[in-house]
Write a protein that holds these residues in place. Structure first.
Motif, PDB file in Angstrom:
ATOM      1  N   LYS A   1      40.647  45.665  40.052  1.00  0.00           N
ATOM      2  CA  LYS A   1      40.114  45.678  38.687  1.00  0.00           C
ATOM      3  C   LYS A   1      41.000  44.941  37.688  1.00  0.00           C
ATOM      4  O   LYS A   1      40.745  44.999  36.483  1.00  0.00           O
ATOM      5  N   LYS A   2      42.027  44.258  38.173  1.00  0.00           N
ATOM      6  CA  LYS A   2      42.895  43.492  37.282  1.00  0.00           C
ATOM      7  C   LYS A   2      42.516  42.017  37.363  1.00  0.00           C
ATOM      8  O   LYS A   2      42.722  41.365  38.386  1.00  0.00           O
TER       9      LYS A   2
ATOM     10  N   GLU B   1      44.741  48.537  39.773  1.00  0.00           N
ATOM     11  CA  GLU B   1      45.794  47.544  39.518  1.00  0.00           C
ATOM     12  C   GLU B   1      45.667  46.283  40.363  1.00  0.00           C
ATOM     13  O   GLU B   1      46.408  45.324  40.143  1.00  0.00           O
TER      14      GLU B   1
ATOM     15  N   HIS C   1      34.214  38.723  36.736  1.00  0.00           N
ATOM     16  CA  HIS C   1      34.913  39.890  37.272  1.00  0.00           C
ATOM     17  C   HIS C   1      33.987  41.100  37.330  1.00  0.00           C
ATOM     18  O   HIS C   1      33.974  41.856  38.307  1.00  0.00           O
TER      19      HIS C   1
ATOM     20  N   HIS D   1      53.547  42.826  35.864  1.00  0.00           N
ATOM     21  CA  HIS D   1      52.684  43.919  35.413  1.00  0.00           C
ATOM     22  C   HIS D   1      52.032  44.579  36.620  1.00  0.00           C
ATOM     23  O   HIS D   1      52.159  44.123  37.746  1.00  0.00           O
ATOM     24  N   GLY D   2      51.289  45.654  36.357  1.00  0.00           N
ATOM     25  CA  GLY D   2      50.522  46.297  37.429  1.00  0.00           C
ATOM     26  C   GLY D   2      51.411  46.841  38.518  1.00  0.00           C
ATOM     27  O   GLY D   2      52.381  47.545  38.260  1.00  0.00           O
TER      28      GLY D   2
ATOM     29  N   CYS E   1      49.581  37.912  31.846  1.00  0.00           N
ATOM     30  CA  CYS E   1      49.326  37.893  33.286  1.00  0.00           C
ATOM     31  C   CYS E   1      50.604  38.020  34.096  1.00  0.00           C
ATOM     32  O   CYS E   1      50.632  37.707  35.281  1.00  0.00           O
TER      33      CYS E   1
ATOM     34  N   HIS F   1      41.887  36.285  29.492  1.00  0.00           N
ATOM     35  CA  HIS F   1      42.452  37.633  29.394  1.00  0.00           C
ATOM     36  C   HIS F   1      41.951  38.270  28.111  1.00  0.00           C
ATOM     37  O   HIS F   1      42.072  37.703  27.030  1.00  0.00           O
TER      38      HIS F   1
END
Length: 421
Positions: free
Chosen positions: A332-333, A329, A64, A237-238, A392, A376
């Motif tokens: 970068k997630k 979100e 990442h 999420h996000g 996640c 994660h």
């Protein structure tokens, strides 16, 4: 007989803290700068491209980090933000059919054909489940069978090129195994369009029509698919807090309204404004759709993040916030980007993991109920399709399914109000 002395009243004067005027709360600080639009590089020389079927390459935190410093990251950001810049202060109705290039018209024809497949593949109502209708998989099989002819319409004749490009389009409809949909699938649609730009099929002069014609048509198609097959939100999420499924209508929509003379951010609470202008401005149209799919009334109850954002002083503030959110979100997630696919047109960085090295099957070939290895916070673990993988995103039923079920039972003619609302 001695008289009983009454208990003395305690002196609380020195025990109760003195009242002081409430100090004005300092506004929340958000030191992060609004991301600029990187320069979009010209498409590569076709003779230098060696097509390949896209695969996952972000399988660890290190992968990442390599992506976030890569040319592919800037390519994606330059394309998405470039599209947003192209529609500043522009309503949907500003682009007429005659303004569209042949390539844009061909893409619109493909999306029309995909919606025809949805109508020809009605959901199996006997399932009665709010966790996704399995007939969705039949629709995806039909779309895959039609994919070659669809891409031939765009002038793509090379089978290797079709194998690479079609992957993104087919992934943009949702996940076949999990029967879910989210901002990662929406991103796949944009990468499909980016691939068409990389192949020279779309030009920068098409960008306004790409957003206001093509993306708007895709949005309409996905609403039909969501209402038909009850796709689950892909995690909780996000950007899920912004909307169950979509993100880009809010980025592009804020850009459309950037300097509007009378529609303010608070207008999302005015139903008449949503109905009158929702067809011309994506932000308002998406809020209107979200309202229509909920079983309770009021943004503050079902979409608190949208409700909070509406207090912003200007659309400029919201547009900048949406840019930050797209970076923070989505790109970068890791839980979102671990599903991102790299090929030759959107290339991975040397040193990133491969599915083969990680012992993973192609995501499309994963069996139902099979585990997905993810990382994660530096910890590798397996998510099962039936698990509550909180890191996640939690597996949650579709709000669309709940509202549709209420309508079918006759209970959804009006939205329920929350007590004390």
């Amino acid at each position: 007989m001695a008289t009983q002395q009454a208990p003395s009243i305690p002196n609380l004067k020195d025990r109760i803290p003195k009242l002081e005027p409430r100090r004005k709360r300092a506004p929340p600080s958000n030191p992060a700068a609004v991301p600029e639009t990187p320069a979009l590089p010209p498409p590569p020389d076709p003779s230098s491209v060696q097509f390949q079927v896209p695969s996952r390459r972000i399988l660890s935190t290190k992968d990442h980090e390599l992506f976030l410093g890569s040319t592919a990251y800037n390519l994606i950001l330059g394309f998405i933000f470039g599209l947003s810049d192209a529609v500043v202060d522009t309503p949907i109705s500003a682009v007429k059919d005659d303004d569209c290039s042949p390539a844009v018209k061909s893409i619109l024809g493909i999306l029309d054909a995909a919606e025809d497949l949805v109508r020809d593949t009605p959901p199996d109502d006997s399932e009665g489940s709010r966790f996704g209708n399995k007939t969705f998989r039949t629709f995806l099989d039909k779309a895959k069978a039609e994919s070659q002819s669809w891409h031939n319409r765009l002038g793509i004749s090379s089978q290797d090129a079709i194998s690479e490009v079609e992957t993104y389009l087919l992934q943009s409809f949702g996940n076949k195994t999990r029967i879910d949909y989210g901002s990662g699938h929406e991103l796949n649609f944009m990468i499909w369009l980016l691939c068409l730009y990389q192949l020279g099929i779309l030009q920068k002069s098409d960008f306004k029509a790409v957003v206001l014609k093509v993306f708007v048509r895709y949005l309409s198609l996905m609403r039909t698919i969501q209402l038909s097959y009850y796709l689950e939100p892909a995690g909780s999420h996000g950007v899920w807090g912004l909307d169950d499924y979509q993100f880009l209508p809010f980025l592009f929509g804020a850009s459309q309204l950037l300097n509007h003379p009378f529609i303010t951010p608070l207008a999302i609470h005015q139903q008449l404004t949503l109905e009158e202008f929702g067809s011309d401005y994506m932000y308002l149209g998406q809020v209107n759709f979200v309202n229509s799919t909920k079983t309770v009334q009021g943004l503050r109850w079902h979409s608190p993040m949208l409700d909070d954002i509406s207090s912003a002083k200007s659309w400029n503030k919201i547009e900048g916030g949406m840019r930050k959110m797209f970076v923070a979100e989505v790109l970068k997630k890791l839980p979102v980007m671990q599903h991102f696919l790299f090929g030759s047109l959107v290339p991975a960085v040397e040193g990133m993991s491969t599915e083969t090295e990680a012992g993973l099957a192609n995501e499309e070939d994963e069996t139902e109920g099979g585990g997905v290895v993810v990382e994660h916070d530096g910890v590798r673990h397996v998510h099962h399709a039936s698990s509550w993988g909180d890191c996640c995103g939690i597996k949650v039923p579709s709000a669309v399914a709940a509202s549709q079920a209420m309508k079918k039972s006759g209970a959804g003619q009006s939205l329920r109000r929350i007590p004390f609302d």
